[in-house]
Structures are given as structure tokens and as C-alpha cells.
Design a protein around this motif. Structure first.
Motif, mmCIF file in Angstrom:
data_model
loop_
_atom_site.group_PDB
_atom_site.id
_atom_site.type_symbol
_atom_site.label_atom_id
_atom_site.label_comp_id
_atom_site.label_asym_id
_atom_site.label_seq_id
_atom_site.Cartn_x
_atom_site.Cartn_y
_atom_site.Cartn_z
ATOM 1 N N MET A 72 -11.245 0.190 -4.692
ATOM 2 C CA MET A 72 -9.972 0.017 -4.001
ATOM 3 C C MET A 72 -10.094 -1.014 -2.865
ATOM 4 O O MET A 72 -9.181 -1.800 -2.648
ATOM 5 N N ALA A 73 -11.227 -0.999 -2.158
ATOM 6 C CA ALA A 73 -11.418 -1.920 -1.042
ATOM 7 C C ALA A 73 -11.415 -3.368 -1.512
ATOM 8 O O ALA A 73 -10.936 -4.251 -0.806
ATOM 9 N N ALA A 74 -11.927 -3.605 -2.716
ATOM 10 C CA ALA A 74 -11.969 -4.973 -3.251
ATOM 11 C C ALA A 74 -10.564 -5.491 -3.550
ATOM 12 O O ALA A 74 -10.335 -6.698 -3.559
ATOM 13 N N LEU A 75 -9.635 -4.603 -3.760
ATOM 14 C CA LEU A 75 -8.259 -5.002 -4.075
ATOM 15 C C LEU A 75 -7.377 -5.119 -2.835
ATOM 16 O O LEU A 75 -6.244 -5.601 -2.942
ATOM 17 N N LEU A 76 -7.872 -4.694 -1.699
ATOM 18 C CA LEU A 76 -7.054 -4.660 -0.487
ATOM 19 C C LEU A 76 -6.506 -6.031 -0.101
ATOM 20 O O LEU A 76 -5.298 -6.184 0.110
ATOM 21 N N VAL A 77 -7.363 -7.034 -0.022
ATOM 22 C CA VAL A 77 -6.913 -8.371 0.387
ATOM 23 C C VAL A 77 -5.967 -8.985 -0.648
ATOM 24 O O VAL A 77 -4.884 -9.468 -0.274
ATOM 25 N N PRO A 78 -6.299 -8.971 -1.949
ATOM 26 C CA PRO A 78 -5.344 -9.528 -2.921
ATOM 27 C C PRO A 78 -3.997 -8.795 -2.914
ATOM 28 O O PRO A 78 -2.938 -9.433 -3.036
ATOM 29 N N LEU A 79 -4.019 -7.477 -2.753
ATOM 30 C CA LEU A 79 -2.763 -6.724 -2.690
ATOM 31 C C LEU A 79 -1.960 -7.081 -1.440
ATOM 32 O O LEU A 79 -0.730 -7.187 -1.498
ATOM 33 N N ILE A 123 -2.037 -9.972 0.191
ATOM 34 C CA ILE A 123 -1.478 -11.313 -0.029
ATOM 35 C C ILE A 123 -0.290 -11.251 -0.983
ATOM 36 O O ILE A 123 0.763 -11.859 -0.731
ATOM 37 N N ALA A 124 -0.436 -10.505 -2.061
ATOM 38 C CA ALA A 124 0.666 -10.368 -3.024
ATOM 39 C C ALA A 124 1.883 -9.725 -2.364
ATOM 40 O O ALA A 124 3.021 -10.152 -2.592
ATOM 41 N N GLY A 125 1.642 -8.715 -1.528
ATOM 42 C CA GLY A 125 2.747 -8.064 -0.826
ATOM 43 C C GLY A 125 3.474 -9.018 0.108
ATOM 44 O O GLY A 125 4.707 -9.026 0.182
ATOM 45 N N ILE A 126 2.728 -9.848 0.823
ATOM 46 C CA ILE A 126 3.346 -10.827 1.727
ATOM 47 C C ILE A 126 4.164 -11.844 0.930
ATOM 48 O O ILE A 126 5.289 -12.193 1.313
ATOM 49 N N LEU A 127 3.606 -12.312 -0.172
ATOM 50 C CA LEU A 127 4.330 -13.275 -1.011
ATOM 51 C C LEU A 127 5.608 -12.666 -1.579
ATOM 52 O O LEU A 127 6.672 -13.305 -1.574
#
Length: 170
Positions: free
Chosen positions: A1-8, A10-14
Motif C-alpha cells: 500500500m505504501a508503494a501506491l501512496l505517491v502515485p495515488l 498524484i492521480a487524485g490531484i490530477l
């Protein structure tokens, strides 16, 4: 889950930007332009600071000051071997890490000197670098009481680091 935190994130901001109707490309270009302007403003300060650190180490002032401060360090119960670290830390984090690494290699990471150096690195700041970056970014030319106060805080950090290591690992 921690590995997905940053991509998620960024995707949320976009997705939020798209939902609000923001021109994402223009916003990114404006942010990059602002970042480059900030870099151009603080770069001269950083170049001068790095040159001063190199000069400080190369001309022997660091060694001379370390020798002169030995009696003071022994009075304060600070390992005298940490003098170069205490002198360079307010100027340069990378140089301080190199000095700390050298101390740990020479005396051992579990020695009094090695532990003191490690705690000193974690409890003090690269004062002049930080002031150069943040004050330069904000366009502040006069630091007034900032540097003396920050150097006092560094001294308190060095003293507390030495005391803490002596209390826990004496």
C-alpha cells in the motif's frame, strides 16, 4: 500500500484539477517557471556557500580551530574528535556527513565518538545553507538575529547530543 501512496496522491490531484476545470498543463508550466525563478535567485548564495566550505576545509582553518577548541570540549565533556563535525555542520550537510562517516569508520559506529557524531548529525541543522536557501527564496537580504539564534540552537544541539550519548551509553 505504501508503494501506491505517491502515485495515488498524484492521480487524485490530477483528477481534482480536471474536475475543477483547471488547465493542468498551464498550471504545471507556471509552477516550473516559478521554480526556475526561485532557483536563479538562490543559486549565487549556494555557490558562494559551497566555495566557502571548500576553502574552510582546504586551507587548514578547520584543523587549527579543532586543535584550539580541544580544552573547551574536554571541559564540556564533548569528545574532542567531534570538533571537525561541529565546525563544518552549520555550513554543509554533505561535508558533515562525510566527517561523521569518517569518525564512525575510524572509531567505530558503536563507540562514544561514533554515537556522539551520529546524534549530533541528527540534532543540528546546516544553518548557513538553510538561511541561504530560505531567505534567498523569500528575497530577504538582512538576516538580523537569525544566524546568531540558529548557531545558539546548533550549540545546544551539540551539547545535548553529547550529554544524551553519555547518559545512555556512557
Amino acid at each position: 500500500m505504501a508503494a501506491l501512496l505517491v502515485p495515488l496522491l498524484i492521480a487524485g490531484i490530477l483528477l481534482y484539477g480536471l474536475r475543477q476545470g483547471v488547465d493542468l498543463f498551464s498550471a504545471m508550466v507556471d509552477g516550473a517557471r516559478s521554480g526556475l525563478k526561485t532557483t536563479a535567485r538562490i543559486l549565487p548564495s549556494l555557490v558562494v556557500l559551497m566555495a566557502a566550505v571548500s576553502l574552510f576545509r582546504a586551507c587548514g582553518i578547520q584543523t587549527l580551530l579543532s586543535r584550539m577548541l580541544r580544552p573547551v570540549f574536554s571541559l564540556l565533556a564533548i569528545p574532542a574528535e567531534t570538533a571537525p563535525l561541529m565546525l563544518i555542520r552549520p555550513f554543509s550537510g554533505s561535508a558533515a556527513l562525510a566527517v561523521g562517516s569518517d569518525l564512525m569508520t575510524r572509531y567505530g559506529a558503536d563507540s562514544l565518538v561514533g554515537r556522539t557524531a551520529a546524534v549530533m548529525l541528527g540534532s543540528t541543522e546546516t544553518t548557513f545553507y538553510t538561511v541561504a536557501v530560505y531567505f534567498g527564496a523569500a528575497g530577504i537580504r538582512k538576516t538580523r538575529h537569525t544566524i546568531p539564534a540558529a548557531l545558539c540552537a546548533d550549540l545546544a544541539g551539540f551539547l545535548a547530543a553529547s550529554l544524551t550519548v553519555r547518559l545512555f551509553w556512557g
